[in-house]
Design a protein around this motif. Structure first.
Motif, PDB file in Angstrom:
ATOM      1  N   VAL A   1       0.838  -1.204   0.000  1.00 57.52           N
ATOM      2  CA  VAL A   1       0.000   0.000   0.000  1.00 57.52           C
ATOM      3  C   VAL A   1       0.874   1.255   0.000  1.00 57.52           C
ATOM      4  O   VAL A   1       0.615   2.215  -0.743  1.00 57.52           O
ATOM      5  N   ALA A   2       1.922   1.250   0.839  1.00 54.81           N
ATOM      6  CA  ALA A   2       2.820   2.411   0.884  1.00 54.81           C
ATOM      7  C   ALA A   2       3.508   2.630  -0.461  1.00 54.81           C
ATOM      8  O   ALA A   2       3.719   3.778  -0.881  1.00 54.81           O
ATOM      9  N   SER A   3       3.840   1.534  -1.166  1.00 55.10           N
ATOM     10  CA  SER A   3       4.483   1.650  -2.480  1.00 55.10           C
ATOM     11  C   SER A   3       3.551   2.302  -3.491  1.00 55.10           C
ATOM     12  O   SER A   3       3.994   3.063  -4.360  1.00 55.10           O
ATOM     13  N   VAL A   4       2.257   2.002  -3.391  1.00 56.79           N
ATOM     14  CA  VAL A   4       1.272   2.688  -4.235  1.00 56.79           C
ATOM     15  C   VAL A   4       1.346   4.189  -3.972  1.00 56.79           C
ATOM     16  O   VAL A   4       1.300   5.007  -4.899  1.00 56.79           O
ATOM     17  N   GLY A   5       1.476   4.544  -2.700  1.00 54.94           N
ATOM     18  CA  GLY A   5       1.587   5.955  -2.341  1.00 54.94           C
ATOM     19  C   GLY A   5       2.836   6.605  -2.924  1.00 54.94           C
ATOM     20  O   GLY A   5       2.780   7.732  -3.422  1.00 54.94           O
ATOM     21  N   PHE A   6       3.974   5.899  -2.867  1.00 56.82           N
ATOM     22  CA  PHE A   6       5.214   6.453  -3.418  1.00 56.82           C
ATOM     23  C   PHE A   6       5.058   6.752  -4.915  1.00 56.82           C
ATOM     24  O   PHE A   6       5.440   7.822  -5.391  1.00 56.82           O
ATOM     25  N   LEU A   7       4.492   5.775  -5.639  1.00 54.17           N
ATOM     26  CA  LEU A   7       4.312   5.943  -7.084  1.00 54.17           C
ATOM     27  C   LEU A   7       3.372   7.112  -7.391  1.00 54.17           C
ATOM     28  O   LEU A   7       3.612   7.897  -8.314  1.00 54.17           O
ATOM     29  N   GLN A   8       2.313   7.231  -6.589  1.00 59.34           N
ATOM     30  CA  GLN A   8       1.341   8.285  -6.855  1.00 59.34           C
ATOM     31  C   GLN A   8       1.882   9.657  -6.489  1.00 59.34           C
ATOM     32  O   GLN A   8       1.609  10.645  -7.175  1.00 59.34           O
ATOM     33  N   LEU A   9       2.659   9.732  -5.421  1.00 57.36           N
ATOM     34  CA  LEU A   9       3.272  11.013  -5.041  1.00 57.36           C
ATOM     35  C   LEU A   9       4.294  11.454  -6.081  1.00 57.36           C
ATOM     36  O   LEU A   9       4.440  12.654  -6.356  1.00 57.36           O
TER      37      LEU A   9
ATOM     38  N   PRO B   1      -6.790  12.029   5.752  1.00 56.90           N
ATOM     39  CA  PRO B   1      -5.882  11.525   4.712  1.00 56.90           C
ATOM     40  C   PRO B   1      -6.127  10.052   4.398  1.00 56.90           C
ATOM     41  O   PRO B   1      -6.729   9.322   5.199  1.00 56.90           O
ATOM     42  N   LEU B   2      -5.637   9.616   3.238  1.00 57.93           N
ATOM     43  CA  LEU B   2      -5.720   8.208   2.854  1.00 57.93           C
ATOM     44  C   LEU B   2      -4.543   7.479   3.481  1.00 57.93           C
ATOM     45  O   LEU B   2      -3.391   7.809   3.204  1.00 57.93           O
ATOM     46  N   PRO B   3      -4.779   6.500   4.362  1.00 53.74           N
ATOM     47  CA  PRO B   3      -3.689   5.894   5.143  1.00 53.74           C
ATOM     48  C   PRO B   3      -2.611   5.247   4.286  1.00 53.74           C
ATOM     49  O   PRO B   3      -2.913   4.519   3.336  1.00 53.74           O
ATOM     50  N   LEU B   4      -1.365   5.585   4.607  1.00 53.25           N
ATOM     51  CA  LEU B   4      -0.150   5.067   3.983  1.00 53.25           C
ATOM     52  C   LEU B   4       0.060   5.553   2.552  1.00 53.25           C
ATOM     53  O   LEU B   4       1.076   5.246   1.939  1.00 53.25           O
ATOM     54  N   VAL B   5      -0.895   6.288   2.005  1.00 52.34           N
ATOM     55  CA  VAL B   5      -0.797   6.773   0.625  1.00 52.34           C
ATOM     56  C   VAL B   5      -0.635   8.292   0.598  1.00 52.34           C
ATOM     57  O   VAL B   5       0.228   8.818  -0.099  1.00 52.34           O
ATOM     58  N   SER B   6      -1.463   9.011   1.352  1.00 55.52           N
ATOM     59  CA  SER B   6      -1.365  10.470   1.404  1.00 55.52           C
ATOM     60  C   SER B   6      -0.035  10.901   2.010  1.00 55.52           C
ATOM     61  O   SER B   6       0.514  10.230   2.894  1.00 55.52           O
ATOM     62  N   TYR B   7       0.457  12.040   1.560  1.00 50.84           N
ATOM     63  CA  TYR B   7       1.699  12.590   2.089  1.00 50.84           C
ATOM     64  C   TYR B   7       1.477  13.107   3.506  1.00 50.84           C
ATOM     65  O   TYR B   7       0.507  13.808   3.780  1.00 50.84           O
ATOM     66  N   GLY B   8       2.376  12.752   4.417  1.00 51.98           N
ATOM     67  CA  GLY B   8       2.267  13.215   5.800  1.00 51.98           C
ATOM     68  C   GLY B   8       3.161  12.421   6.722  1.00 51.98           C
ATOM     69  O   GLY B   8       3.349  11.213   6.525  1.00 51.98           O
ATOM     70  N   GLY B   9       3.702  13.103   7.730  1.00 53.07           N
ATOM     71  CA  GLY B   9       4.631  12.457   8.645  1.00 53.07           C
ATOM     72  C   GLY B   9       3.984  11.844   9.862  1.00 53.07           C
ATOM     73  O   GLY B   9       4.149  10.653  10.141  1.00 53.07           O
ATOM     74  N   SER B  10       3.221  12.635  10.622  1.00 48.28           N
ATOM     75  CA  SER B  10       2.617  12.147  11.862  1.00 48.28           C
ATOM     76  C   SER B  10       1.695  10.962  11.616  1.00 48.28           C
ATOM     77  O   SER B  10       1.760   9.944  12.311  1.00 48.28           O
TER      78      SER B  10
END
Length: 379
Positions: free
Chosen positions: A32-40, A349-358
């Motif tokens: 799921v996080a990798s999907v976020g990286f690609l989309q960001l 935010p969309l978990p593990l996909v949206s940009y954000g630190g906290s």
């Protein structure tokens, strides 16, 4: 099984702890996080350093946090649940006193290397504290009015502090997540029926308060409700976000326009494309198939959590795992409903996909607690 027996029987040592980790769950989170990286990377126009690279670094740190937390016996997390809740509550009060203001809200504390959002910590510490409370409370007392009032206050105090920031989306998540843990613990359904009835009355009161001296919501929150009910009333103002989101969703069709070919995001028609509305940009580029694929990954994470909880003989560990699963579900369910126009835009935010630190780090910490419950369950 007594608490002492549980501790003795569920403390694997050495290399066995690594073997006992829920590796399929870790792989799903990485996917799921990798999907976020690609989309960001896509919404940044091919610039990896803008959003994708910092997100990768945060996920790497979060993955390390998850494994470290998973190695710690679950009874330790049970014992510090009250402390975690108290610290989160103090941080919420600190935000009220000297928090950082951004986008019209006071939600963050500057800790140097990042902006900490205490309300994110509260989502998890609340689940931990409620799970510990119901693990301590005898089953026969779970539905007694006095013992129901205590967790209600535990939920309402941080919810009130979060609403004052203001952050309606997180407040809703705290209420529903805490209520879900109470329901899973066995609180009688009549209490929930009463709350639902009261909620209907509250909604009516909120609408009646509009424009009065005792108005219960901010004007921008009322505009969000108006936009939700009829975005076409102000397509270039309050309805702009959801209107552009629906255009992007519809233009994706079944298979999408192609990776990095989404016109709404590439031409900056889509607002907050790297945070709240990142699912819309994904659906525009990969279509219905891409959206349902991500939803399938989310569903598998929930199923693995439910399976782990149902196979766990310890009440605290099971409630903790289910509480994290419910919180995770609420994250993506609210976000997806929001960008599709099925719910008001409340900034979740969309978990593990949206940009954000906290949000990323706290969510990985939460899954570390799930790993701890899984590793140290009776075998």
């Amino acid at each position: 099984m007594s608490y002492l027996e549980y501790r003795v029987k569920t403390t694997p040592t050495g290399f066995r702890k690594i073997l006992y980790l829920n590796w399929p769950l870790a792989l799903l989170l990485t996917a799921v996080a990798s999907v976020g990286f690609l989309q960001l990377y896509s919404v940044a126009g091919g610039n990896i350093g803008r959003w994708a690279e910092p997100q990768m670094e945060r996920f790497g740190l979060g993955l390390a946090v998850m494994f470290i937390v998973g190695m710690v016996p679950v009874w330790f997390w049970r014992n510090i649940s009250g402390l975690a809740y108290a610290i989160s509550l103090v941080l919420l009060i600190a935000v009220e006193m000297f928090g950082t203001i951004g986008m019209g809200a006071q939600r963050w504390i500057d800790i140097g290397f990042m902006q900490l959002q205490p309300s994110e910590l509260m989502k998890i510490s609340l689940v931990m504290f409620l799970a510990a409370y119901y693990d301590w409370l005898p089953q026969r007392k779970v539905s007694h009015p006095f013992w129901v009032l205590i967790p209600v206050l535990i939920i309402l105090v941080p919810t009130f502090l979060v609403i004052k920031q203001p952050d309606l989306g997180t407040a809703i998540l705290l209420l529903t997540g805490g209520g879900a843990v109470m329901f899973l613990a066995g609180v009688h359904w009549a209490y929930f029926a009463t709350v639902i009835g009261a909620a209907v009355g509250l909604v009516w009161t909120v609408f009646e308060s509009r424009g009065t001296s005792w108005q219960l919501l901010h004007d921008y929150q009322f505009r969000r409700i108006d936009t939700f009910l009829d975005p076409s009333k102000d397509p270039l103002g309050a309805g702009y976000h959801i209107t552009q989101s629906k255009i992007a969703l519809g233009s994706g069709g079944w298979t999408g326009r192609g990776y990095m070919q989404g016109t709404q995001s590439r031409l900056n028609f889509l607002p907050e494309k790297h945070t709240d509305f990142i699912f819309t940009s994904l659906a525009e580029e990969f279509g219905f198939i891409g959206g349902i694929s991500l939803l399938t990954l989310y569903a598998l994470i929930i199923l693995f959590c439910i399976h782990s909880a149902m196979s766990n003989q310890n009440r605290y560990a099971a409630l903790l795992t289910l509480g994290v699963a419910v919180t995770f579900f609420l994250f993506f369910a609210v976000n997806m409903s929001m960008v599709m126009g099925l719910a008001p835009v409340v900034g979740v935010p969309l978990p593990l996909v949206s940009y954000g630190g906290s949000a990323m780090l706290v969510l990985m910490l939460a899954f570390g607690l799930v790993q701890s419950a899984h590793v140290h369950r009776p075998r």
